[in-house]
Design a protein around this motif. Structure first.
Motif: not given
Length: 367
Positions: A334-337, A327-332, A305-316
């Motif tokens: 990989g977000a659930p939606q 705010e961060v999740r909705n830009k990824l 989660a910290n890495l995804a906050t620092a850079y727009p990568t999607n956690p596996a």
């Protein structure tokens, strides 16, 4: 090339190319790439692990979100190299790898397995696998996934009178959605056959095995409208921002900077192609225990989660998304939606067919 999405391109195309390269004399004279060491205190500072990653902005994010806090917690110093695939293979084949842990695409890890270049993992030593709840197919005998990138379409929001393209069929429809297009060159990523097939009506869950002949027929329909085949991550954004194209395929994470700059662009994640990257331990690594500890730390959901906050990568890890701000999740991607709108590239199919498809693509592009 210091882009996290293009680590796979550091290797020769196809397993055959790797086998041929591995037979060559040492390539260590080519250099070991740039290096950096994690700063910070901690216990037992004499301990070290050497990691290969792709560097660039992603490498800086890894340093901030993963390596430095890992060193502070464990006392294990993290040194980094940006070796290319051919250099890594040469060192491993000689039995003297100058690195321990490889952060690379899962596809390249699979190719390395074919060359006997990765250690078999003892998954019991990676305690965070349980809390990360990685899908089974992302944990193999030789590698584990940490994140993915999504390849999708991007479009100018001011180009179509308020209408939004919804599918790859719209990408191909230059009458309803006027303007030039851009698609990727195999120098950038896998040829985009899946997108062509979905534009022709193939359901996302019926793509593989890919119908190569059909895909190239569909690509040919759009060929005259493709202004540029992009071969680097920034190029689609440049073409869109300069209004040279109205739509392009793109690595989704690349749009973040454009949006910050106020460029009127948006992504359509329907039919996005996912490719994963993660960790493998080099055969003959000198610091195996420290490599396991860094894998274990890196896969903690809170670290992802910290890495995804620092850079727009999607956690596996699906758990990591619960630890990211809205705010961060909705830009990824990989977000659930968004997740179910895309699909995973079939690595087995691509490993078997990549060389032949790429050769055909290059011949097709030349006309």
């Amino acid at each position: 090339m210091n882009d996290p999405m293009i680590g796979r391109r550091s290797l020769l195309r196809g397993a055959g190319g790797l086998a041929a390269l591995a037979a060559l004399p040492s390539l260590s004279a080519c250099g070991t790439g740039t290096s950096r060491a994690a700063s910070g205190g901690g216990k037992g500072g004499s301990k070290t692990v050497i990691v290969r990653d792709s560097g660039g902005a992603f490498g800086e994010a890894l340093q901030k979100a993963v390596y430095t806090p890992f060193t502070k917690e464990t006392g294990i110093s993290v040194q980094v190299t940006n070796l290319q695939g051919t250099q890594m293979l040469a060192q491993i084949k000689q039995g003297r790898p100058q690195f321990d842990l490889i952060n690379n695409s899962m596809m390249d890890h699979a190719k390395f397995v074919g060359q006997g270049a990765l250690e078999t993992l003892d998954l019991d030593r990676i305690k965070s696998l349980k809390s990360a709840k990685l899908p089974e197919h992302l944990v193999t005998d030789h590698s584990v996934a940490a994140s993915f990138y999504a390849q999708c379409m991007a479009y100018r929001t001011d180009a179509f009178g308020g209408r939004k393209p919804q599918s790859w069929a719209d990408f191909w429809d230059t009458k309803a959605f006027k303007g030039a297009r851009s698609m990727c060159n195999p120098e950038a990523d896998l040829p985009e056959l899946e997108f062509a097939l979905m534009a022709d009506g193939v359901p996302m869950d019926k793509l593989y095995p890919l119908d190569v002949d059909r895909a190239f027929k569909v690509l040919t329909r759009l060929r005259s409208d493709v202004k540029k085949f992009w071969d680097s991550g920034p190029l689609p954004g440049m073409l869109l921002s300069r209004q040279e194209v109205t739509m392009s395929t793109v690595w989704h994470g690349r749009l973040a900077d454009l949006l910050k700059q106020g460029v009127p662009v948006a992504a359509q994640l329907n039919g996005a192609r996912r490719q994963y990257q993660g960790f493998g331990i080099a055969k003959g690594a000198a610091h195996v225990d420290a490599a396991y500890q860094l894998i274990d730390y890196s896969l903690r959901p809170e670290v992802l989660a910290n890495l995804a906050t620092a850079y727009p990568t999607n956690p596996a890890s699906p758990v990591a998304y619960t630890k990211i701000t809205d705010e961060v999740r909705n830009k990824l991607a990989g977000a659930p939606q968004y997740y179910d709108k895309g699909f995973d590239a079939d690595l087995d199919w691509w490993i078997k067919n990549e060389a032949a498809v790429t050769k055909r693509w290059l011949e097709w592009a030349r006309g």
